[in-house]
Write a protein that holds these residues in place. Structure first.
Motif, PDB file in Angstrom:
ATOM      1  N   PRO A  57      64.269   4.941  13.957  1.00  6.98           N
ATOM      2  CA  PRO A  57      64.628   5.479  12.641  1.00  6.98           C
ATOM      3  C   PRO A  57      63.780   6.695  12.309  1.00  6.98           C
ATOM      4  O   PRO A  57      62.618   6.804  12.721  1.00  6.98           O
ATOM      5  CB  PRO A  57      64.325   4.317  11.688  1.00  6.98           C
ATOM      6  N   SER A  58      64.357   7.632  11.585  1.00  8.74           N
ATOM      7  CA  SER A  58      63.620   8.830  11.201  1.00  8.74           C
ATOM      8  C   SER A  58      64.023   9.253   9.801  1.00  8.74           C
ATOM      9  O   SER A  58      65.069   8.852   9.280  1.00  8.74           O
ATOM     10  CB  SER A  58      63.900   9.970  12.189  1.00  8.74           C
ATOM     11  N   LEU A  59      63.177  10.060   9.199  1.00  5.29           N
ATOM     12  CA  LEU A  59      63.401  10.600   7.868  1.00  5.29           C
ATOM     13  C   LEU A  59      62.895  12.035   7.838  1.00  5.29           C
ATOM     14  O   LEU A  59      62.098  12.436   8.704  1.00  5.29           O
ATOM     15  CB  LEU A  59      62.634   9.780   6.821  1.00  5.29           C
ATOM     16  N   GLU A  89      63.792  -3.714   1.028  1.00  2.00           N
ATOM     17  CA  GLU A  89      63.369  -2.737   0.021  1.00  2.00           C
ATOM     18  C   GLU A  89      63.404  -1.297   0.554  1.00  2.00           C
ATOM     19  O   GLU A  89      62.856  -0.387  -0.070  1.00  2.00           O
ATOM     20  CB  GLU A  89      61.957  -3.055  -0.502  1.00  2.00           C
ATOM     21  N   GLY A  90      64.025  -1.069   1.710  1.00  2.37           N
ATOM     22  CA  GLY A  90      64.239   0.289   2.191  1.00  2.37           C
ATOM     23  C   GLY A  90      63.112   0.901   2.993  1.00  2.37           C
ATOM     24  O   GLY A  90      63.225   2.051   3.439  1.00  2.37           O
ATOM     25  N   ALA A  91      62.014   0.211   3.194  1.00  5.64           N
ATOM     26  CA  ALA A  91      60.915   0.746   3.995  1.00  5.64           C
ATOM     27  C   ALA A  91      61.291   0.714   5.479  1.00  5.64           C
ATOM     28  O   ALA A  91      62.226   0.022   5.894  1.00  5.64           O
ATOM     29  CB  ALA A  91      59.646  -0.055   3.752  1.00  5.64           C
ATOM     30  N   LEU A  92      60.559   1.480   6.286  1.00  3.73           N
ATOM     31  CA  LEU A  92      60.753   1.480   7.726  1.00  3.73           C
ATOM     32  C   LEU A  92      59.665   0.637   8.382  1.00  3.73           C
ATOM     33  O   LEU A  92      58.532   0.607   7.910  1.00  3.73           O
ATOM     34  CB  LEU A  92      60.700   2.902   8.284  1.00  3.73           C
ATOM     35  N   VAL A 124      62.000  -9.714   4.141  1.00  3.49           N
ATOM     36  CA  VAL A 124      60.588  -9.656   3.761  1.00  3.49           C
ATOM     37  C   VAL A 124      60.053  -8.259   4.065  1.00  3.49           C
ATOM     38  O   VAL A 124      60.317  -7.711   5.138  1.00  3.49           O
ATOM     39  CB  VAL A 124      59.758 -10.706   4.534  1.00  3.49           C
ATOM     40  N   ALA A 125      59.323  -7.661   3.140  1.00  7.58           N
ATOM     41  CA  ALA A 125      58.837  -6.302   3.322  1.00  7.58           C
ATOM     42  C   ALA A 125      57.381  -6.234   3.761  1.00  7.58           C
ATOM     43  O   ALA A 125      56.975  -5.258   4.399  1.00  7.58           O
ATOM     44  CB  ALA A 125      59.011  -5.504   2.020  1.00  7.58           C
ATOM     45  N   ASP A 126      56.572  -7.225   3.431  1.00  7.83           N
ATOM     46  CA  ASP A 126      55.153  -7.194   3.764  1.00  7.83           C
ATOM     47  C   ASP A 126      54.955  -7.473   5.257  1.00  7.83           C
ATOM     48  O   ASP A 126      55.402  -8.516   5.754  1.00  7.83           O
ATOM     49  CB  ASP A 126      54.406  -8.247   2.946  1.00  7.83           C
ATOM     50  N   PRO A 127      54.303  -6.570   6.012  1.00 13.20           N
ATOM     51  CA  PRO A 127      54.178  -6.763   7.467  1.00 13.20           C
ATOM     52  C   PRO A 127      53.389  -8.007   7.851  1.00 13.20           C
ATOM     53  O   PRO A 127      53.694  -8.640   8.864  1.00 13.20           O
ATOM     54  CB  PRO A 127      53.486  -5.479   7.944  1.00 13.20           C
ATOM     55  N   GLY A 128      52.387  -8.374   7.066  1.00  7.35           N
ATOM     56  CA  GLY A 128      51.645  -9.592   7.360  1.00  7.35           C
ATOM     57  C   GLY A 128      52.514 -10.824   7.242  1.00  7.35           C
ATOM     58  O   GLY A 128      52.441 -11.748   8.065  1.00  7.35           O
ATOM     59  N   GLU A 129      53.358 -10.844   6.217  1.00  3.87           N
ATOM     60  CA  GLU A 129      54.258 -11.979   6.026  1.00  3.87           C
ATOM     61  C   GLU A 129      55.337 -11.998   7.102  1.00  3.87           C
ATOM     62  O   GLU A 129      55.764 -13.071   7.555  1.00  3.87           O
ATOM     63  CB  GLU A 129      54.892 -11.906   4.637  1.00  3.87           C
ATOM     64  N   VAL A 130      55.789 -10.809   7.521  1.00  4.15           N
ATOM     65  CA  VAL A 130      56.776 -10.744   8.605  1.00  4.15           C
ATOM     66  C   VAL A 130      56.214 -11.378   9.877  1.00  4.15           C
ATOM     67  O   VAL A 130      56.872 -12.181  10.539  1.00  4.15           O
ATOM     68  CB  VAL A 130      57.198  -9.286   8.877  1.00  4.15           C
ATOM     69  N   LEU A 131      54.971 -11.023  10.217  1.00  2.00           N
ATOM     70  CA  LEU A 131      54.357 -11.601  11.410  1.00  2.00           C
ATOM     71  C   LEU A 131      54.177 -13.109  11.268  1.00  2.00           C
ATOM     72  O   LEU A 131      54.436 -13.872  12.204  1.00  2.00           O
ATOM     73  CB  LEU A 131      53.008 -10.942  11.685  1.00  2.00           C
ATOM     74  N   LEU A 152      53.836  -1.947  11.721  1.00  2.00           N
ATOM     75  CA  LEU A 152      53.539  -0.986  10.664  1.00  2.00           C
ATOM     76  C   LEU A 152      54.734  -0.865   9.730  1.00  2.00           C
ATOM     77  O   LEU A 152      55.879  -0.755  10.176  1.00  2.00           O
ATOM     78  CB  LEU A 152      53.237   0.398  11.247  1.00  2.00           C
ATOM     79  N   ARG A 153      54.444  -0.866   8.437  1.00  2.00           N
ATOM     80  CA  ARG A 153      55.462  -0.577   7.427  1.00  2.00           C
ATOM     81  C   ARG A 153      55.189   0.812   6.878  1.00  2.00           C
ATOM     82  O   ARG A 153      54.090   1.114   6.414  1.00  2.00           O
ATOM     83  CB  ARG A 153      55.406  -1.601   6.298  1.00  2.00           C
ATOM     84  N   PHE A 154      56.209   1.662   6.916  1.00  2.00           N
ATOM     85  CA  PHE A 154      56.092   3.019   6.413  1.00  2.00           C
ATOM     86  C   PHE A 154      56.915   3.161   5.148  1.00  2.00           C
ATOM     87  O   PHE A 154      58.117   2.916   5.137  1.00  2.00           O
ATOM     88  CB  PHE A 154      56.568   4.025   7.465  1.00  2.00           C
ATOM     89  N   ASP A 155      56.257   3.559   4.063  1.00  2.00           N
ATOM     90  CA  ASP A 155      56.922   3.752   2.782  1.00  2.00           C
ATOM     91  C   ASP A 155      57.272   5.227   2.629  1.00  2.00           C
ATOM     92  O   ASP A 155      56.382   6.069   2.441  1.00  2.00           O
ATOM     93  CB  ASP A 155      55.997   3.315   1.646  1.00  2.00           C
ATOM     94  N   PRO A 156      58.550   5.606   2.729  1.00  2.00           N
ATOM     95  CA  PRO A 156      58.921   7.024   2.672  1.00  2.00           C
ATOM     96  C   PRO A 156      58.652   7.677   1.326  1.00  2.00           C
ATOM     97  O   PRO A 156      58.591   8.899   1.232  1.00  2.00           O
ATOM     98  CB  PRO A 156      60.423   7.010   2.991  1.00  2.00           C
ATOM     99  N   GLY A 157      58.469   6.887   0.281  1.00  6.98           N
ATOM    100  CA  GLY A 157      58.220   7.484  -1.027  1.00  6.98           C
ATOM    101  C   GLY A 157      56.778   7.870  -1.256  1.00  6.98           C
ATOM    102  O   GLY A 157      56.484   8.784  -2.028  1.00  6.98           O
ATOM    103  N   THR A 158      55.860   7.206  -0.574  1.00  5.85           N
ATOM    104  CA  THR A 158      54.432   7.450  -0.817  1.00  5.85           C
ATOM    105  C   THR A 158      53.666   7.874   0.438  1.00  5.85           C
ATOM    106  O   THR A 158      52.499   8.208   0.363  1.00  5.85           O
ATOM    107  CB  THR A 158      53.760   6.174  -1.354  1.00  5.85           C
ATOM    108  N   TRP A 159      54.330   7.844   1.589  1.00  2.00           N
ATOM    109  CA  TRP A 159      53.687   8.137   2.882  1.00  2.00           C
ATOM    110  C   TRP A 159      52.545   7.164   3.167  1.00  2.00           C
ATOM    111  O   TRP A 159      51.579   7.506   3.837  1.00  2.00           O
ATOM    112  CB  TRP A 159      53.195   9.590   2.947  1.00  2.00           C
TER     113      TRP A 159
END
Length: 281
Positions: A57-59, A89-92, A124-131, A152-159
């Motif tokens: 995925p890219s932005l 929630e739209g994060a990568l 689920v959006a939190d990477p710790g919870e995903v694992l 890694l979770r990347f938030d495109p709105g806040t970098w």
């Protein structure tokens, strides 16, 4: 009374035809065994390659690149992977990992881990919870293998980058203004080892014109080649190539694997904040 002597056996003559026939049977048996092993390798490699993503995925402002190199030790193959997908929630999300073992079973388990991460990450959006939840799902199937992983979770709105680690090796990073290093966040046990395992999350920002490099130990470790030495080499490569195109950077990092004489497969995933993209907030 003299003991009876066993009758003396007359040596049996062996003809050339007998020798050729025996050699033919042995050759056919060896060929069949080699073909069976080769089929297992090709199956494992096909499983592995088919399970790797066709694209990442890219932005705008975010560039990614990856490399994977299958390495054979005898007739075995490993279970390294990289991946990128959408979280809730739209994060990568970007992941990289390494399954214990080098065979078709390891390649199949790698597929289970990737599917588990994607399925849990869709809700689920939190990477710790995903694992943590993926770990529990894997354990419910009674696995005989385990896997290390960085997510890694990347938030495109806040970098912002939120990262969690399951027994995986450190992450390497560099920026064009000369900063660079190796980060080993606090983490938890590899996936598939202990029920209820927890994975702390580390938060940081992806610097403008900066790159983060995720890799597996096949890149930095080889026979009589300590992993610390390999990591330092990667740090130097990433420092020198800071600001380079991610595809070029991934290729340069993979060259380190060629220098270690490693017998494992290897994967590299580069995530870069494009200097020409939108400025971070």
């Amino acid at each position: 009374m003299n003991p009876r002597r066993a009758p003396r056996r007359t040596p049996r003559s062996v003809s050339a035809d007998d020798l050729l026939s025996t050699l033919g049977r042995l050759t056919a048996r060896a060929r069949a065994g080699a073909e069976h092993q080769l089929a297992r390798v090709e199956l494992a490699e096909a499983l592995q390659r088919e399970m790797l993503p066709a694209s990442l995925p890219s932005l705008p402002g975010l560039r990614t690149a990856a490399r994977y190199s299958p390495a054979r030790h005898g007739l075995d193959i490993g279970g390294d992977w990289y991946d990128g997908f959408r979280l809730a929630e739209g994060a990568l999300a970007f992941s990289i990992g390494d399954v214990q073992g080098h065979d078709a079973e390891a390649a199949a388990f790698m597929g289970q881990v990737r599917i588990g991460l994607r399925a849990v990450g869709s809700v689920v959006a939190d990477p710790g919870e995903v694992l943590s939840k993926t770990n529990d799902v894997l354990l419910s199937t009674g696995p005989e293998l385990f896997a290390t992983c960085s997510l890694l979770r990347f938030d495109p709105g806040t970098w912002e980058l939120h990262s969690a680690r399951a027994g995986h090796i450190p992450t390497v990073w560099a920026t064009v203004d000369g900063r660079y290093g190796m980060t080993e966040d606090e983490g938890g046990l590899p996936l598939g080892m202990l029920p209820g395992a927890e994975y702390p999350v580390t938060r940081r920002r992806l610097d403008r014109a900066g790159s983060i490099v995720l890799l597996t130990d096949g890149v930095v470790e080889g026979p009589s080649f300590p992993i610390d030495v390999g990591l330092e080499r990667v740090v130097e490569v990433v420092r020198e190539a800071a600001g380079a195109d991610p595809d070029e950077l991934a290729a340069e990092v993979m060259k380190v694997a060629d220098s270690t004489g490693h017998a494992d497969d290897a994967a590299v995933l580069v995530i870069s904040h494009d200097a020409g993209g939108p400025a971070s907030r």
